[in-house]
Write an enzyme that holds these catalytic residues in place. Structure first.
Site, short mmCIF file in Angstrom:
data_model
loop_
_atom_site.label_atom_id
_atom_site.label_comp_id
_atom_site.label_asym_id
_atom_site.label_seq_id
_atom_site.Cartn_x
_atom_site.Cartn_y
_atom_site.Cartn_z
N ALA A 45 0.80 -0.96 0.10
CA ALA A 45 0.00 -0.02 -0.08
C ALA A 45 0.70 1.23 0.09
CB ALA A 45 -0.82 -0.17 1.15
N ASP A 46 0.59 2.07 -1.06
CA ASP A 46 1.16 3.51 -0.98
C ASP A 46 0.40 4.42 -0.07
OD1 ASP A 46 -0.78 4.44 -2.29
OD2 ASP A 46 0.29 4.45 -4.43
N SER A 47 0.78 5.67 0.23
CA SER A 47 0.25 6.56 0.88
C SER A 47 -1.36 6.80 0.51
CB SER A 47 0.96 7.96 1.16
OG SER A 47 1.01 8.39 -0.24
N ASP A 49 -3.28 4.69 -1.18
CA ASP A 49 -4.00 3.35 -0.49
C ASP A 49 -4.48 3.53 0.93
OD1 ASP A 49 -3.73 2.10 -3.17
OD2 ASP A 49 -1.93 1.55 -2.73
N LEU A 50 -3.47 4.01 1.67
CA LEU A 50 -3.54 4.11 3.05
C LEU A 50 -4.58 5.06 3.64
CD1 LEU A 50 -0.10 3.66 4.43
CD2 LEU A 50 -1.78 1.84 4.58
#
Length: 87
Positions: A45-47, A49-50
């Site tokens: 997960a990238d930022s 996605d988070l």
């Protein structure tokens, strides 16, 4: 306060709901998700996605998660503990 239909959810209920959300969002088999699953290391997960996932948690559990708290949620277990502690 996080409530499901006016009742406090058990840790297992919270975990199962979060697993379901993760399986849908990250296209992973629910059975492979544990409390030790890391959003960045295991789910890639990238930022963005988070942030999207935190918004889904807020919608699902009916409360706002402040940015400072959201930054501390690194694993599935962190998310479960946060929801459990704030219901």
């Amino acid at each position: 306060m996080f409530l499901k239909r006016g009742k406090i959810m058990s840790e297992e209920e919270i975990f199962n709901k979060i697993k379901s959300l993760i399986a849908d969002n990250f296209e992973i088999d629910e059975n492979k998700i544990t409390k030790d699953t890391s959003f960045t290391d295991d789910l890639d997960a990238d930022s963005i996605d988070l942030v999207e996932f935190i918004l889904q948690l807020e919608d699902e559990f009916g409360a706002e998660i402040p940015d400072d708290d959201a930054e501390k949620i690194k694993t599935v277990g962190d998310a479960v503990a946060y929801i459990k502690d704030h219901q």
